[in-house]
Design an enzyme around this catalytic site. Structure first.
Site, PDB file in Angstrom:
ATOM      1  N   HIS A   1       9.006  -3.458   3.654  1.00  0.00           N
ATOM      2  CA  HIS A   1       8.676  -3.662   2.234  1.00  0.00           C
ATOM      3  C   HIS A   1       9.958  -3.943   1.438  1.00  0.00           C
ATOM      4  CE1 HIS A   1       5.499  -0.670   3.574  1.00  0.00           C
ATOM      5  NE2 HIS A   1       4.735  -1.637   3.091  1.00  0.00           N
TER       6      HIS A   1
ATOM      7  N   MET B   1       0.834  -1.203   0.000  1.00  0.00           N
ATOM      8  CA  MET B   1       0.000   0.000   0.000  1.00  0.00           C
ATOM      9  C   MET B   1       0.877   1.265   0.000  1.00  0.00           C
ATOM     10  SD  MET B   1      -3.442  -0.884   2.044  1.00  0.00           S
ATOM     11  CE  MET B   1      -2.870  -0.629   3.709  1.00  0.00           C
TER      12      MET B   1
HETATM   13  P1  AMP Z   1       1.371  -2.905   3.490  1.00  0.00           P
HETATM   14  O1  AMP Z   1       1.932  -1.851   2.586  1.00  0.00           O
HETATM   15  O2  AMP Z   1       1.342  -2.509   4.932  1.00  0.00           O
HETATM   16  O3  AMP Z   1       0.066  -3.474   2.978  1.00  0.00           O
HETATM   17  O4  AMP Z   1       2.403  -4.108   3.453  1.00  0.00           O
HETATM   18  C1  AMP Z   1       2.781  -4.696   2.228  1.00  0.00           C
HETATM   19  C2  AMP Z   1       3.560  -5.966   2.512  1.00  0.00           C
HETATM   20  O5  AMP Z   1       4.712  -5.648   3.281  1.00  0.00           O
HETATM   21  C3  AMP Z   1       2.754  -6.966   3.326  1.00  0.00           C
HETATM   22  O6  AMP Z   1       3.017  -8.269   2.851  1.00  0.00           O
HETATM   23  C4  AMP Z   1       3.287  -6.772   4.719  1.00  0.00           C
HETATM   24  O7  AMP Z   1       3.182  -7.913   5.532  1.00  0.00           O
HETATM   25  C5  AMP Z   1       4.744  -6.460   4.424  1.00  0.00           C
HETATM   26  N1  AMP Z   1       5.333  -5.746   5.573  1.00  0.00           N
HETATM   27  C6  AMP Z   1       4.872  -4.631   6.173  1.00  0.00           C
HETATM   28  N2  AMP Z   1       5.623  -4.306   7.241  1.00  0.00           N
HETATM   29  C7  AMP Z   1       6.591  -5.258   7.314  1.00  0.00           C
HETATM   30  C8  AMP Z   1       7.688  -5.495   8.214  1.00  0.00           C
HETATM   31  N3  AMP Z   1       7.938  -4.693   9.249  1.00  0.00           N
HETATM   32  N4  AMP Z   1       8.474  -6.570   7.992  1.00  0.00           N
HETATM   33  C9  AMP Z   1       8.223  -7.410   6.947  1.00  0.00           C
HETATM   34  N5  AMP Z   1       7.212  -7.237   6.061  1.00  0.00           N
HETATM   35  C10 AMP Z   1       6.411  -6.183   6.246  1.00  0.00           C
END
Ligand code: AMP
Length: 283
Positions: free
Chosen positions: A39, A32
């Site tokens: 990420h 997102m």
């Molecule tokens: P989001 O943009 O929050 O929807 O996250 C996109 C992807 O990044 C998802 O698969 C999340 O699980 C992963 N993600 C977000 N924060 C972390 C983190 N601290 N460590 C590892 N992966 C992450």
């Protein structure tokens, strides 16, 4: 090489057709945006394991509830683009909601059971929105592999179940949680925290660390571990617990005895910001 920015599904399909023609393997990293090292770790791994990598940056409106933070969710596409380019991905898909959802859009993917506890119970419709957008991204990217963080552990379990149940032709790769130096799991939503809240937010990882140590030292009673985690978080005045749960890692059903691979997941409000964190205990 410069990263290609695709704004519409049609543009993505043209690029993917070209990549497929050349026999490239494709990795997908759905996000997102407002990217951080969490990420980044997914993108790096995707770049290592695939010939071509597509990163999506899309704040998916249908996974937000009516009283959630869709409007205020942080966005900085220029910074995201720079980071994605630096990490060596090949395409960024950054659509408008209207490019993803026709006015008469009428199809939803719903995964029963595994999406019903934890965040699914508190955020009705959230995982339907996630599964629907993820399926669209799988179809558009025709990716061989898609990368998801364990940070959103239930999401990972739900997506894995969906792929298995629907025979989707894609491998789901789960990646470890990336943390700040003081233990706080990196999250785009950490930007909502003021300095006092930011300090208080370390209580999540501290409580989980204690819980994990208890299990590793032989405590198998889920209630005892949950009580300890709850006690630690309750001592932080800025924290309000949404849930503290221990579940089977595959089914996301609560367990009483920790005698198999389990997920210990928490959601905690720090001020108005809802943060999630977890650990997985593998037997
Ligand atoms: P989001 O943009 O929050 O929807 O996250 C996109 C992807 O990044 C998802 O698969 C999340 O699980 C992963 N993600 C977000 N924060 C972390 C983190 N601290 N460590 C590892 N992966 C992450």
């Amino acid at each position: 090489m410069e990263v290609i920015v695709a704004r519409t599904p049609k543009e993505v399909k043209e690029i993917i057709r070209d990549w497929k023609k050349q026999g490239y393997s494709i990795g997908l990293v759905p996000t997102m945006g407002y990217l951080h090292e969490g990420h980044g770790s997914l993108i790096e791994r995707a770049v290592k394991e695939n010939d071509k990598v597509m990163v999506s940056v899309f704040v998916n409106p249908i996974q937000f509830g009516p009283n959630e933070d869709l409007e205020t969710y942080p966005r900085d596409f220029d910074a995201d683009l720079q980071m994605i380019e630096k990490l060596g991905a090949d395409m960024v898909f950054h659509p408008e909601p209207s490019d993803m959802y026709a006015p008469d859009f009428s199809t939803t993917i719903s995964v029963a059971g595994v999406s019903e506890n934890l965040c699914g119970a508190r955020r009705p419709g959230h995982f339907n929105g996630v599964c629907t957008v993820v399926t669209k991204l799988f179809n558009l990217s025709e990716a061989d592999r898609a990368y998801f963080g364990q940070k959103d552990a239930q999401q990972l379990a739900v997506v894995r179940r969906m792929v298995r149940d629907l025979n989707a032709n894609i491998e789901i790769i789960g990646c470890p949680i990336i943390r700040e130096d003081d233990g706080l799991a990196k999250s785009s939503r950490n930007t909502y925290l003021n300095p006092d809240e930011r300090k208080a937010a370390t209580v999540l990882s501290k409580a989980l660390r204690t819980g994990k140590q208890m299990i590793e030292s032989g405590e198998k009673n889920a209630e005892v571990v949950k009580s300890k985690i709850t006690e630690i978080i309750s001592k932080e005045p800025l924290a309000k617990i949404d849930y503290v749960e221990i579940t089977d890692w595959n089914s996301i059903e609560p367990v009483d005895i920790i005698d198999r691979s389990t997920l210990c997941a928490i959601a905690v409000y720090i001020g108005n910001t809802r943060l999630i964190d977890n650990f997985i205990y593998e037997v």
